[in-house]
Design a protein around this motif. Structure first.
Motif, short mmCIF file in Angstrom:
data_model
loop_
_atom_site.label_atom_id
_atom_site.label_comp_id
_atom_site.label_asym_id
_atom_site.label_seq_id
_atom_site.Cartn_x
_atom_site.Cartn_y
_atom_site.Cartn_z
N ASP A 136 16.46 4.73 27.26
CA ASP A 136 15.36 4.12 28.00
C ASP A 136 14.04 4.81 27.63
OD1 ASP A 136 13.70 2.84 29.73
OD2 ASP A 136 14.64 3.57 31.56
N THR A 137 13.26 4.16 26.79
CA THR A 137 11.96 4.71 26.38
C THR A 137 10.80 3.90 26.99
OG1 THR A 137 11.92 3.35 24.36
CG2 THR A 137 12.91 5.55 24.20
N TYR A 138 11.10 3.09 27.98
CA TYR A 138 10.12 2.15 28.52
C TYR A 138 8.87 2.83 29.07
CZ TYR A 138 8.34 -1.75 31.33
OH TYR A 138 7.55 -2.74 31.88
N THR A 139 9.03 3.94 29.77
CA THR A 139 7.89 4.59 30.41
C THR A 139 7.31 5.74 29.59
OG1 THR A 139 9.35 6.07 31.66
CG2 THR A 139 8.71 3.99 32.72
N GLN A 140 7.81 5.95 28.40
CA GLN A 140 7.29 7.04 27.57
C GLN A 140 5.83 6.82 27.22
OE1 GLN A 140 9.75 7.69 24.14
NE2 GLN A 140 11.41 8.60 25.30
N ALA A 141 5.10 7.91 27.08
CA ALA A 141 3.68 7.84 26.74
C ALA A 141 3.50 7.50 25.26
CB ALA A 141 3.00 9.16 27.05
N ARG A 142 2.48 6.72 24.99
CA ARG A 142 2.10 6.38 23.63
C ARG A 142 0.60 6.54 23.47
NH1 ARG A 142 6.82 6.73 23.21
NH2 ARG A 142 8.29 5.38 22.08
N ALA A 143 0.13 6.57 22.22
CA ALA A 143 -1.30 6.70 21.92
C ALA A 143 -1.89 7.92 22.62
CB ALA A 143 -2.04 5.43 22.30
N GLY A 144 -1.19 9.04 22.51
CA GLY A 144 -1.69 10.28 23.10
C GLY A 144 -1.79 10.23 24.61
N GLY A 145 -0.92 9.46 25.24
CA GLY A 145 -0.91 9.38 26.68
C GLY A 145 -1.81 8.31 27.26
N GLN A 146 -2.43 7.51 26.41
CA GLN A 146 -3.37 6.48 26.88
C GLN A 146 -2.66 5.25 27.43
OE1 GLN A 146 -6.59 5.59 24.11
NE2 GLN A 146 -6.38 7.61 23.16
N ARG A 147 -1.40 5.07 27.09
CA ARG A 147 -0.66 3.91 27.58
C ARG A 147 0.82 4.25 27.63
NH1 ARG A 147 1.96 1.56 23.27
NH2 ARG A 147 1.18 2.07 21.19
N THR A 148 1.57 3.42 28.33
CA THR A 148 3.02 3.58 28.34
C THR A 148 3.63 2.63 27.31
OG1 THR A 148 3.21 1.96 30.13
CG2 THR A 148 3.14 4.29 30.75
N HIS A 149 4.86 2.89 26.96
CA HIS A 149 5.52 2.18 25.88
C HIS A 149 5.77 0.71 26.20
CE1 HIS A 149 9.15 2.15 22.89
NE2 HIS A 149 8.04 1.76 22.30
N ASP A 150 6.23 0.42 27.42
CA ASP A 150 6.50 -0.94 27.89
C ASP A 150 7.51 -1.67 27.00
OD1 ASP A 150 4.80 -0.62 30.01
OD2 ASP A 150 3.11 -1.68 29.09
N ALA A 151 8.44 -0.93 26.43
CA ALA A 151 9.48 -1.49 25.55
C ALA A 151 10.53 -0.41 25.37
CB ALA A 151 8.88 -1.90 24.20
N ILE A 152 11.62 -0.77 24.68
CA ILE A 152 12.56 0.27 24.29
C ILE A 152 12.67 0.30 22.77
CG2 ILE A 152 13.86 0.17 26.44
CD1 ILE A 152 16.11 -1.25 24.90
N ASP A 153 12.89 1.49 22.24
CA ASP A 153 13.13 1.66 20.81
C ASP A 153 14.63 1.75 20.58
OD1 ASP A 153 10.45 1.66 20.17
OD2 ASP A 153 10.26 3.85 20.21
N ILE A 154 15.13 0.90 19.71
CA ILE A 154 16.56 0.91 19.37
C ILE A 154 16.69 1.47 17.97
CG2 ILE A 154 18.65 -0.49 19.12
CD1 ILE A 154 17.41 -2.52 21.04
N MET A 155 17.16 2.70 17.87
CA MET A 155 17.22 3.40 16.60
C MET A 155 18.37 2.85 15.75
SD MET A 155 14.71 5.23 17.47
CE MET A 155 14.53 6.20 15.95
N ALA A 156 18.07 2.64 14.48
CA ALA A 156 19.08 2.13 13.54
C ALA A 156 18.55 2.31 12.13
CB ALA A 156 19.37 0.66 13.82
N PRO A 157 19.43 2.31 11.13
CA PRO A 157 18.98 2.47 9.75
C PRO A 157 18.10 1.31 9.29
CG PRO A 157 21.35 2.83 9.94
CD PRO A 157 20.90 2.23 11.23
N THR A 158 17.21 1.60 8.37
CA THR A 158 16.40 0.55 7.76
C THR A 158 17.31 -0.52 7.15
OG1 THR A 158 14.58 2.07 7.27
CG2 THR A 158 14.70 0.04 5.96
N GLY A 159 16.99 -1.76 7.41
CA GLY A 159 17.78 -2.87 6.88
C GLY A 159 18.87 -3.37 7.78
#
Length: 212
Positions: free
Chosen positions: A81-104
């Motif tokens: 769950d990365t939904y509330t993580q800070a982005r842009a140096g703390g200027q905004r929240t992520h509002d999404a989740i990152d699903i890690m996987a290999p390129t392709g």
């Protein structure tokens, strides 16, 4: 006692979210009669309403709310769950989740809908896709792709599990950590593809409470 109350509270929240999305998924699921999707090595699905069969990717994992985990091969217990993580140096929240996987790694549609916009943002989501649900109430955003699925085009109808593209790190993503940025937005009438109110995809895909 507070811990028990908190757990009960989250159980109710998840049940409500899952219930709402289950009804939504049932109403716009495989019964649309669309047969314009073919995936090599996929499996055939038969429309219970008598429409033509379609092909979707093998290995589709459907969460408790009826949304497919949009990266092939990723299981619910691998989601973070990365939904509330800070982005842009703390200027905004992520509002999404990152699903890690290999390129392709193949990216698939989490739910049926129409490709509303193919977009590229060098300083944002890179190669990205916006898919609007049939009833116009939901938008699904797939970003940082390495490429689109062959033949993908705006206004194309997609089934759940249909190919969207491939995991990558385009835009402002770290090349050392390829992933799919996946967002769900609730859409009001008249809102455009870049608008909407974000909701957390994590409990819908993983069936677990949001993390703090």
């Amino acid at each position: 006692m507070d811990t028990v109350v908190t757990k009960i509270g989250w159980t109710v929240v998840i049940a409500v979210l899952i219930g709402a999305f289950s009804i939504f998924a049932y109403n716009i699921g495989y019964g649309s009669g669309r047969g314009d999707v073919t995936v090599a090595g996929g499996k055939q699905l038969f429309d219970p309403k008598g429409g033509p069969p379609v092909m979707v990717a093998e290995g589709v994992v459907v969460g408790p709310a009826g949304l497919a985990i949009p990266v092939v091969g990723v299981k619910a217990d691998q989601l973070v769950d990365t939904y509330t993580q800070a982005r842009a140096g703390g200027q905004r929240t992520h509002d999404a989740i990152d699903i890690m996987a290999p390129t392709g790694q193949p990216v698939i549609a989490a739910a049926p809908g129409r490709v509303e916009k193919l977009f590229f943002s060098e300083g944002g989501g890179g190669i990205s896709v916006y898919v609007r649900s049939d009833d116009g109430r939901w938008s699904y955003y797939y970003a940082h792709l390495s490429a689109y699925a062959p033949g993908l085009h705006e206004n194309q109808l997609l089934q759940r599990g249909a190919p969207v593209g491939y995991v990558g790190a385009t835009g402002n993503a770290n090349p050392a950590g390829p992933h799919l940025h996946f967002a769900v937005n609730r859409m009001n009438p008249g809102e455009k593809w870049w608008q909407g109110t974000p909701i957390n995809p994590y409990p819908l895909l993983a069936g677990k409470p949001v993390t703090r």
